[in-house]
Design an enzyme around this catalytic site. Structure first.
Site, PDB file in Angstrom:
ATOM      1  N   GLY A 243     -77.993  37.951  -7.067  1.00  0.00           N
ATOM      2  CA  GLY A 243     -78.159  39.385  -7.289  1.00  0.00           C
ATOM      3  C   GLY A 243     -79.521  39.797  -6.810  1.00  0.00           C
TER       4      GLY A 243
ATOM      5  N   GLY B  98     -82.848  42.270  -7.996  1.00  0.00           N
ATOM      6  CA  GLY B  98     -83.475  43.124  -8.995  1.00  0.00           C
ATOM      7  C   GLY B  98     -84.544  43.968  -8.351  1.00  0.00           C
ATOM      8  N   ALA B  99     -85.288  44.669  -9.177  1.00  0.00           N
ATOM      9  CA  ALA B  99     -86.316  45.560  -8.662  1.00  0.00           C
ATOM     10  C   ALA B  99     -87.407  44.783  -7.931  1.00  0.00           C
ATOM     11  CB  ALA B  99     -86.918  46.359  -9.809  1.00  0.00           C
TER      12      ALA B  99
ATOM     13  N   GLY C 142     -87.024  41.629  -6.334  1.00  0.00           N
ATOM     14  CA  GLY C 142     -86.623  40.700  -5.290  1.00  0.00           C
ATOM     15  C   GLY C 142     -85.255  40.106  -5.559  1.00  0.00           C
TER      16      GLY C 142
ATOM     17  N   VAL D  96     -82.391  37.120  -6.237  1.00  0.00           N
ATOM     18  CA  VAL D  96     -82.284  35.964  -7.115  1.00  0.00           C
ATOM     19  C   VAL D  96     -81.258  35.005  -6.537  1.00  0.00           C
ATOM     20  CG1 VAL D  96     -81.832  35.206  -9.471  1.00  0.00           C
ATOM     21  CG2 VAL D  96     -82.729  37.489  -9.060  1.00  0.00           C
TER      22      VAL D  96
ATOM     23  N   LYS E 260     -86.001  33.489  -8.579  1.00  0.00           N
ATOM     24  CA  LYS E 260     -86.258  34.847  -8.107  1.00  0.00           C
ATOM     25  C   LYS E 260     -87.435  34.838  -7.145  1.00  0.00           C
ATOM     26  CE  LYS E 260     -85.831  38.663 -10.332  1.00  0.00           C
ATOM     27  NZ  LYS E 260     -85.892  39.753 -11.313  1.00  0.00           N
TER      28      LYS E 260
ATOM     29  N   ASP F 184     -86.779  49.489 -17.438  1.00  0.00           N
ATOM     30  CA  ASP F 184     -85.564  49.468 -16.624  1.00  0.00           C
ATOM     31  C   ASP F 184     -84.416  48.791 -17.382  1.00  0.00           C
ATOM     32  OD1 ASP F 184     -84.154  50.183 -14.398  1.00  0.00           O
ATOM     33  OD2 ASP F 184     -84.852  48.534 -13.139  1.00  0.00           O
TER      34      ASP F 184
END
Ligand SMILES: *[C@@H]1O[C@H](CO)[C@@H](O)[C@H](O)[C@H]1NC(C)=O
Ligand SMILES: *[C@@H]1O[C@H](CO)[C@@H](O)[C@H](O)[C@H]1NC(C)=O
Ligand SMILES: *[C@@H]1O[C@H](CO)[C@@H](O)[C@H](O)[C@H]1NC(C)=O
Ligand SMILES: *[C@@H]1O[C@H](CO)[C@@H](O)[C@H](O)[C@H]1NC(C)=O
Ligand SMILES: *[C@@H]1O[C@H](CO)[C@@H](O)[C@H](O)[C@H]1NC(C)=O
Ligand SMILES: *[C@@H]1O[C@H](CO)[C@@H](O)[C@H](O)[C@H]1NC(C)=O
Ligand SMILES: *[C@@H]1O[C@H](CO)[C@@H](O)[C@H](O)[C@H]1NC(C)=O
Ligand SMILES: *[C@@H]1O[C@H](CO)[C@@H](O)[C@H](O)[C@H]1NC(C)=O
Ligand SMILES: *[C@@H]1O[C@H](CO)[C@@H](O)[C@H](O)[C@H]1NC(C)=O
Length: 779
Positions: free
Chosen positions: A500, A502-503, A505, A507, A522, A617
């Site tokens: 996935g 995220g904000a 970078g 993963v 990550k 977030d």
């Protein structure tokens, strides 16, 4: 006798006033004004209007403004192509009969150019500035040359237009217009676009000869044809005339509005507006941008892979954050292409190719494989390929999905910081600020967590009273382990499996060959912590936050400029994956447990530290589920509220529609209560197993937070959970009440996370919540 005298006096003064309204102050040839001297304007008899200099930017503009009421609202501006002058100019009604602006040196500028020479001028009480010839006939009047405003008594004649201003502080010609067309239709268009319906965003749909737009003193705004038949009433009129001034104005945001001003304190209210949708005016967001509503305020955003050309100026639009040298993935430029999707977003359709595709994935593939395709719109099995620029973008309830081709530098995954494409100086400064900001934020988090650990050790017992089952454990020697980049490269099989994004970078999944332990790695892209020491400190800090509802940091890698974090692997993906897929829906009891898990995790971040960690977030994608479907919060300790002047720019990246507390978009400090808001939205989603905004539902149900409050008020909460049987109605009501308290617009009304946990447990009662919007106007 005295009474009689008084009566007489007042009658006389009434008479005098009546006479004065007939006559007016005459400005004779040779009169002049200067921006800073004693006479900078000529007032109307009543003092309500004035013609002359007013301050604009670093200089002065010439125009007509409401002098008599606070705020000095400008209603007409001279020389709109270049309205600002230095302070050493003067405005002269010259002896040769012209109204000109004289520079101390240089060319005179003609402010009004009647066909005959002028012998006097007058600022009338109607707000009309008029020039007379020697026969006292009007040869020029501001009423016949409107800029962006119509006053009572003034009309927009057939073929004439009003133009919006550039901004509230710049009265130059802006980007929207309203035109009284020859065919009798009153229409709004962006500037520099033809008068065709595809660009129109408002039309009165009236037809006739010699149609004009008129405004009367009682606020009646209407269209009449040349035989004076009313074709359409835009307002019904009959509004109070005492102490009010009405004006119709095309605003900076493109909407044409009728305002009522109070002449005592200058308050204004909107009586009518051409369109209600603030995103309707075409071109508000410039090329590639799209408009979205946040709390009744329109806001422009850039699609993924794009940045604002000029962050302070929406109409300049968005540009790609990468240079598209070759459309195919290419080893020379290292550009790799992928598709990012934006749901419920539409742009003007300029498809160069349209095809039937069975799924959105097919459409994505079609676009990736086509060198000409820079974006595609997918809806109902139809895939429409587009080229840039995308125009007139906005969020709607339309089910269209915009698929945007994004280039990423493949070298990122080789761990090399890419050299960014040439950008404006402004942007570079912004990046610097961000880096400094994040470094400071990280330092702040570090300090706060160390302090928090200390405080925590003294408070563990008190805390356990609340949590009962002792969620908190503090492991003294569990400092995260340092890994080399090579080790992680091997473990992740060269970063093959992306779990996935995220904000901060992407993963990747990894397995350590020796232990067989599965981890999530990550790669930090955005968070650039300077220096080895700070990064290690930060790691120690995050590494020490141990709570069963926080994803645990196991290790890190600091290798050259590479920064990676190693977390425990969460086999069940994100909460979104569980909640929003019908086949994964958790049972009611499990949902209650998940809601409680998340609340405890946030409580730990908020209250176990002397200075809190604000997550910023909270959303389903950031809540991960482990083997036993225990919910854990991820991505904490990396974010911090940004300063107000930067929130606007970064909400484009940060703001997940629906979870962001309103104060992010207002001039208010962001506190832990912003997380409480996001939690409230999340709680509704957990209870109802659906997204907060979901246009597949009927309109009144499409926004969950609105529908939930409606159901609550109507005592029909069962509607929220459909046919589901296991639901305990008492608990359901309790959960909904808690959620409604959490999503109050006014941050101070929202409960603390501690209170939320107590309310979820049933330890304290939950009062009846007010409407989440009830304090909206007070803000
Ligand atoms: C201004 O000029 C008009 C027309 O000549 C005249 O009727 C009026 O009395 C003048 N007003 C003043 C205040 O001089
Ligand atoms: C402005 O007016 C005041 C008094 O009304 C006078 O003393 C002063 O000289 C004037 N200044 C100029 C620049 O005319
Ligand atoms: C008037 O102001 C402008 C700009 O401020 C300046 O360039 C110019 O020299 C000034 N003229 C005089 C005569 O002071
Ligand atoms: C004005 O509108 C009325 C009503 O529609 C119509 O009867 C009349 O002919 C129109 N006048 C002109 C000049 O078009
Ligand atoms: C417009 O309003 C006036 C009263 O203000 C009314 O007499 C007239 O019939 C209305 N016309 C239309 C077309 O609605
Ligand atoms: C106008 O604004 C003032 C100050 O903001 C406020 O006290 C007053 O109540 C307002 N009046 C109206 C009619 O809204
Ligand atoms: C949003 O704006 C519209 C029109 O400007 C207004 O009628 C409505 O009350 C506003 N809603 C809120 C919640 O402020
Ligand atoms: C451009 O932005 C996207 C996401 O918005 C990101 O994935 C990509 O790495 C960025 N590319 C560059 C060169 O900064
Ligand atoms: C925004 O940018 C456009 C062109 O990119 C320019 O014409 C306009 O003046 C700018 N507006 C402001 C408020 O700077």
């Amino acid at each position: 006798m005295a009474v009689f005298l008084l009566f007489l006096l007042s009658s006389v003064s009434c008479l005098a006033t009546a006479l004065a309204q007939q006559s007016h102050l005459n400005i004779s040839l040779g009169s002049s004004l200067t921006p800073t001297g004693n006479s900078s304007s000529w007032s109307s008899h009543s003092g309500l209007f004035a013609f002359g200099f007013y301050q604009q930017g670093n200089g002065y503009a010439v125009g007509i403004y409401l002098a008599g009421i606070p705020g000095k609202t400008v209603i007409w501006t001279a020389n709109r192509l270049s309205p600002v002058f230095p302070s050493n100019v003067s405005l002269v009604l010259s002896s040769d009969g012209r109204l000109i602006l004289q520079h101390t040196q240089g060319q005179d500028i003609v402010i009004a150019d009647p066909s005959e020479s002028i012998s006097s001028a007058s600022m009338l009480d109607s707000g009309n500035f008029v020039l007379y010839n020697s026969d006292k006939k009007i040869v020029w009047q501001s009423f016949e040359d409107p800029t962006n405003t119509l006053l009572p008594g003034q009309q927009l004649a057939t073929g004439h237009e009003l133009y919006s201003s550039v901004s509230e502080t710049d009265d130059s010609t802006g980007i929207f217009r309203i035109k009284m067309q020859d065919d009798g239709n009153l229409v709004q268009y962006p500037v520099r676009k033809p008068d065709t319906s595809e660009y129109a965003y408002y039309a009165s749909n009236t037809f006739g000869n010699g149609v004009t737009l008129n405004l009367d003193g009682d606020g009646h705004l209407y269209l009449i044809n040349s035989s004076l038949t009313i074709l359409s009433n835009l307002t019904k009129g009959g509004y109070p005339q005492d102490g009010r001034v009405y004006m119709a104005k095309i605003d900076v945001d493109g909407i044409f509005r009728l305002y009522s001003y109070s002449s005592n304190h200058g308050n204004r209210s909107i009586l009518w507006e051409s369109v209600e949708d603030k995103c309707a005016p075409k071109g508000l967001c410039g090329p590639n941008g799209f408009c979205t509503m946040m709390d009744n305020v329109s806001e422009c955003r850039c699609p993924p892979g794009f940045d604002f050309v000029n962050p302070g100026n929406w109409s300049s639009g968005c540009e790609r954050n990468f240079t598209a040298e070759s459309c195919k993935s290419n080893s020379i430029t290292n550009v790799k292409y992928e598709i990012r999707s934006l749901e419920n977003t539409v742009w003007e359709d300029n498809a160069f190719a349209t095809m039937e595709t069975s799924t959105q994935e097919d459409c994505e593939k079609q676009c990736l494989d086509d060198c000409n395709c820079e974006a595609a719109f997918y809806k109902d099995g139809e895939c429409r390929k587009q080229k840039l620029p995308l125009t007139y973008g906005k969020r709607t309830s339309d089910s269209n999905v915009a698929l945007v081709k994004v280039g990423t530098l493949a070298s990122i995954s080789e761990g090399v910081i890419p050299s960014s494409p040439p950008k404006s100086i402004k942007k570079e400064i912004r990046v610097d600020i961000l880096v400094i900001g994040i470094s400071l934020a990280v330092f702040g988090v570090m300090i706060s967590v160390i302090a928090g650990v200390y405080v925590h050790r003294n408070q563990v017992r008190a805390y356990k009273k609340i949590t009962q089952n002792g969620n908190v454990e503090y492991v003294e020697d569990a400092a995260p382990k340092a890994f080399t980049f090579d080790e992680l490269e091997v473990a992740t099989n060269d970063f093959r499996e992306e779990l996935g994004r995220g904000a901060f970078g992407a993963v990747y999944k990894g397995v350590f060959p020796n232990s067989g332990k599965v981890v999530a790695v990550k790669k930090l892209e955005k968070l650039l912590v300077e220096g080895e020491k700070e990064f290690q400190n930060e790691i120690r800090v995050i590494g020490r936050t141990h709570h069963r509802n926080l994803v645990q940091l196991l290790g890190y890698c600091l290798d050259g400029n590479k920064r990676l974090l190693v977390y425990e692997y969460m086999s069940n993906g994100s909460l979104g994956n569980i909640l929003f897929k019908p086949e994964n829906h958790p049972w009611w009891d499990e949902r209650i447990r998940i809601a409680s898990d998340v609340a405890r995790g946030i409580l730990y971040l908020h209250e176990e530290c002397e200075t809190q960690i604000i997550h910023c977030d909270i959303k389903p994608e950031n809540i991960l589920m482990d083997d036993s479907r225990c919910a854990k919060i991820s991505d904490f300790g990396l974010a911090k509220p940004l300063d107000h002047d930067r929130t606007r720019t970064y909400t484009a990246v940060r703001g997940t529609r629906g979870y962001v507390a309103p104060e992010w978009h207002r001039n208010l400090p962001v506190t832990v209560k912003a997380d409480v808001y996001s939690y409230g939205i999340l709680l509704l989603e957990i209870i109802c197993c659906r997204k907060n905004v979901d246009s597949r539902f009927p309109e009144e149900q499409s926004i969950l937070e609105v529908w939930a409050y409606d159901c609550f008020v109507d005592g029909e909460l069962h509607k929220l959970v459909g046919e589901e049987e296991a639901v305990d109605m008492t608990k359901l009501e309790r959960m909904i009440r808690i959620a409604l308290w959490c999503i109050q617009n006014e941050p101070t009304l929202r409960p603390s996370m501690k209170k939320v946990v107590l309310m979820l447990e049933g330890t304290v009662d939950v009062p009846v919540p007010p409407s989440p919007d009830s304090f909206f106007s007070a803000m």
